[in-house]
Design a protein around this motif. Structure first.
Motif, PDB file in Angstrom:
ATOM      1  N   UNK A   1       0.718  -1.196   0.026  1.00 52.64           N
ATOM      2  CA  UNK A   1      -0.014  -0.103   0.202  1.00 52.64           C
ATOM      3  C   UNK A   1       0.789   1.049   0.125  1.00 52.64           C
ATOM      4  N   UNK A   2       1.995   1.176   0.843  1.00 51.78           N
ATOM      5  CA  UNK A   2       2.830   2.319   0.807  1.00 51.78           C
ATOM      6  C   UNK A   2       3.648   2.611  -0.492  1.00 51.78           C
ATOM      7  N   UNK A   3       3.879   1.643  -1.115  1.00 51.32           N
ATOM      8  CA  UNK A   3       4.745   1.668  -2.390  1.00 51.32           C
ATOM      9  C   UNK A   3       3.682   2.324  -3.329  1.00 51.32           C
ATOM     10  N   UNK A   4       2.642   1.825  -3.161  1.00 55.38           N
ATOM     11  CA  UNK A   4       1.613   2.497  -4.309  1.00 55.38           C
ATOM     12  C   UNK A   4       1.369   3.797  -4.240  1.00 55.38           C
ATOM     13  N   UNK A   5       1.055   4.258  -2.766  1.00 51.43           N
ATOM     14  CA  UNK A   5       0.881   5.855  -2.236  1.00 51.43           C
ATOM     15  C   UNK A   5       2.130   6.575  -2.853  1.00 51.43           C
ATOM     16  N   UNK A   6       3.439   6.117  -2.495  1.00 48.17           N
ATOM     17  CA  UNK A   6       4.660   6.906  -2.901  1.00 48.17           C
ATOM     18  C   UNK A   6       4.589   6.939  -4.331  1.00 48.17           C
ATOM     19  N   UNK A   7       4.353   6.126  -5.148  1.00 43.98           N
ATOM     20  CA  UNK A   7       4.489   6.068  -6.548  1.00 43.98           C
ATOM     21  C   UNK A   7       3.218   7.128  -7.281  1.00 43.98           C
ATOM     22  N   UNK A   8       2.141   6.977  -6.428  1.00 40.55           N
ATOM     23  CA  UNK A   8       0.984   7.980  -7.118  1.00 40.55           C
ATOM     24  C   UNK A   8       1.224   9.229  -6.683  1.00 40.55           C
ATOM     25  N   UNK A   9       1.953   9.376  -5.549  1.00 40.73           N
ATOM     26  CA  UNK A   9       2.280  10.874  -5.255  1.00 40.73           C
ATOM     27  C   UNK A   9       3.362  11.510  -5.746  1.00 40.73           C
ATOM     28  N   UNK A  10       4.368  10.796  -5.939  1.00 39.21           N
ATOM     29  CA  UNK A  10       5.876  11.408  -6.258  1.00 39.21           C
ATOM     30  C   UNK A  10       6.242  10.825  -7.726  1.00 39.21           C
ATOM     31  N   UNK A  11       5.366   9.839  -8.169  1.00 35.46           N
ATOM     32  CA  UNK A  11       5.940   9.389  -9.610  1.00 35.46           C
ATOM     33  C   UNK A  11       7.162   8.421  -9.541  1.00 35.46           C
ATOM     34  N   UNK A  12       7.629   8.185  -8.490  1.00 35.83           N
ATOM     35  CA  UNK A  12       8.956   7.582  -8.360  1.00 35.83           C
ATOM     36  C   UNK A  12       8.565   6.251  -7.624  1.00 35.83           C
ATOM     37  N   UNK A  13       8.998   4.865  -8.023  1.00 32.33           N
ATOM     38  CA  UNK A  13       8.863   3.860  -7.080  1.00 32.33           C
ATOM     39  C   UNK A  13       9.969   3.745  -5.824  1.00 32.33           C
ATOM     40  N   UNK A  14       9.507   3.557  -4.545  1.00 34.47           N
ATOM     41  CA  UNK A  14      10.339   3.543  -3.496  1.00 34.47           C
ATOM     42  C   UNK A  14      11.055   2.095  -3.175  1.00 34.47           C
ATOM     43  N   UNK A  15      12.077   2.388  -2.529  1.00 38.27           N
ATOM     44  CA  UNK A  15      12.656   0.772  -2.106  1.00 38.27           C
ATOM     45  C   UNK A  15      12.252   0.895  -0.509  1.00 38.27           C
ATOM     46  N   UNK A  16      11.590  -0.033   0.133  1.00 39.35           N
ATOM     47  CA  UNK A  16      11.162  -0.294   1.352  1.00 39.35           C
ATOM     48  C   UNK A  16      11.817  -1.228   1.864  1.00 39.35           C
ATOM     49  N   UNK A  17      12.587  -1.050   3.053  1.00 35.59           N
ATOM     50  CA  UNK A  17      13.119  -1.971   3.879  1.00 35.59           C
ATOM     51  C   UNK A  17      12.555  -2.040   5.521  1.00 35.59           C
ATOM     52  N   UNK A  18      11.834  -3.304   5.543  1.00 40.28           N
ATOM     53  CA  UNK A  18      11.442  -3.517   6.892  1.00 40.28           C
ATOM     54  C   UNK A  18      12.339  -3.365   7.974  1.00 40.28           C
ATOM     55  N   UNK A  19      11.802  -2.799   9.218  1.00 35.45           N
ATOM     56  CA  UNK A  19      12.733  -2.871  10.426  1.00 35.45           C
ATOM     57  C   UNK A  19      12.033  -3.891  11.290  1.00 35.45           C
ATOM     58  N   UNK A  20      10.721  -3.589  11.721  1.00 31.39           N
ATOM     59  CA  UNK A  20       9.805  -4.568  12.350  1.00 31.39           C
ATOM     60  C   UNK A  20       8.386  -4.218  12.093  1.00 31.39           C
ATOM     61  N   UNK A  21       7.551  -5.165  12.357  1.00 29.76           N
ATOM     62  CA  UNK A  21       6.158  -5.072  12.292  1.00 29.76           C
ATOM     63  C   UNK A  21       5.602  -5.806  13.622  1.00 29.76           C
ATOM     64  N   UNK A  22       4.845  -5.203  14.396  1.00 33.58           N
ATOM     65  CA  UNK A  22       4.041  -5.916  15.584  1.00 33.58           C
ATOM     66  C   UNK A  22       2.753  -5.712  15.438  1.00 33.58           C
ATOM     67  N   UNK A  23       1.912  -6.381  16.159  1.00 30.60           N
ATOM     68  CA  UNK A  23       0.384  -6.040  16.574  1.00 30.60           C
ATOM     69  C   UNK A  23       0.333  -6.047  18.062  1.00 30.60           C
ATOM     70  N   UNK A  24       1.286  -5.216  18.493  1.00 29.05           N
ATOM     71  CA  UNK A  24       0.981  -4.866  20.265  1.00 29.05           C
ATOM     72  C   UNK A  24      -0.059  -4.114  20.217  1.00 29.05           C
ATOM     73  N   UNK A  25      -1.086  -4.285  21.281  1.00 29.58           N
ATOM     74  CA  UNK A  25      -2.000  -3.395  21.642  1.00 29.58           C
ATOM     75  C   UNK A  25      -1.510  -1.947  22.079  1.00 29.58           C
ATOM     76  N   UNK A  26      -2.270  -0.907  22.031  1.00 30.33           N
ATOM     77  CA  UNK A  26      -2.220   0.408  22.486  1.00 30.33           C
ATOM     78  C   UNK A  26      -3.355   0.654  23.411  1.00 30.33           C
ATOM     79  N   UNK A  27      -2.925   1.006  24.690  1.00 27.68           N
ATOM     80  CA  UNK A  27      -4.132   1.258  25.762  1.00 27.68           C
ATOM     81  C   UNK A  27      -5.047   0.237  25.643  1.00 27.68           C
ATOM     82  N   UNK A  28      -4.869  -1.141  25.251  1.00 28.53           N
ATOM     83  CA  UNK A  28      -5.871  -2.083  25.444  1.00 28.53           C
ATOM     84  C   UNK A  28      -6.564  -2.387  24.099  1.00 28.53           C
ATOM     85  N   UNK A  29      -6.220  -1.708  23.111  1.00 18.69           N
ATOM     86  CA  UNK A  29      -7.011  -1.616  21.797  1.00 18.69           C
ATOM     87  C   UNK A  29      -6.185  -2.421  20.815  1.00 18.69           C
TER      88      UNK A  29
END
Length: 169
Positions: A85-113
């Motif tokens: 989704x981010x790649x598509x957003x950057x491409x449509x906004x800036x007209x250039x394909x980004x290179x995205x490298x993950x650092x981390x992804x978690x599904x930890x709750x915030x304030x119980x949500x």
């Protein structure tokens, strides 16, 4: 007597169905720790923004109403889906394909949500930055985006993200 027992048995089975844990998700406000050197400023399309004029790093928040299916979509979100989704957003906004490298992804709750945290490096047209997105599924969708233009802020941004406080009514 049998009818009464059947009715009573059915009632006993139904009662727990309405007694599940109900989470109050009505957010009336939030607090974000903002590092020294960041000044509040206005930015189109965001609710609040803090900007560091010295290097262009920023923190911004968005609050959006939920669309149909937002809860279901939130449950299946992954790093891969977010990156696409981010790649598509950057491409449509800036007209250039980004290179995205993950650092981390978690599904930890915030304030119980329900929430997710996605941190990644993005290189776009010769500029590299690190972003940390914290998205919370409450009465609305709350997103806190930290953009580090130099690599100097990410540790403080991660600490700030851990301390996001949602004020729930």
């Amino acid at each position: 007597m049998k009818k009464s027992l059947v009715f009573l048995f059915a009632l006993v089975l139904l009662l727990p169905a309405g007694c599940g844990k109900k989470v109050n998700d009505h957010v009336t406000g939030y607090n974000v720790d903002v590092p020294d050197g960041f000044e509040e400023t206005e930015m189109e399309g965001v609710k609040e923004c803090w900007y560091n004029a010295a290097d262009g790093s920023n923190i911004n928040t968005t609050v959006t109403d939920k669309e149909n299916g937002a809860d279901a979509a939130f449950k299946i979100i992954t790093a891969d889906l977010t990156r696409e989704t981010l790649t598509e957003m950057f491409e449509s906004t800036f007209g250039v394909a980004p290179t995205i490298t993950d650092r981390f992804f978690t599904k930890d709750e915030v304030c119980g949500l329900p929430a997710y945290q996605y941190c990644y490096d993005v290189e776009l047209d010769g500029v590299t930055m690190t972003q940390l997105v914290v998205s919370v599924n409450a009465d609305k969708l709350y997103a806190f985006t930290y953009t580090d233009m130099t690599g100097d802020w990410i540790d403080e941004f991660q600490e700030s993200a851990k301390n996001i406080e949602l004020i729930i009514e």
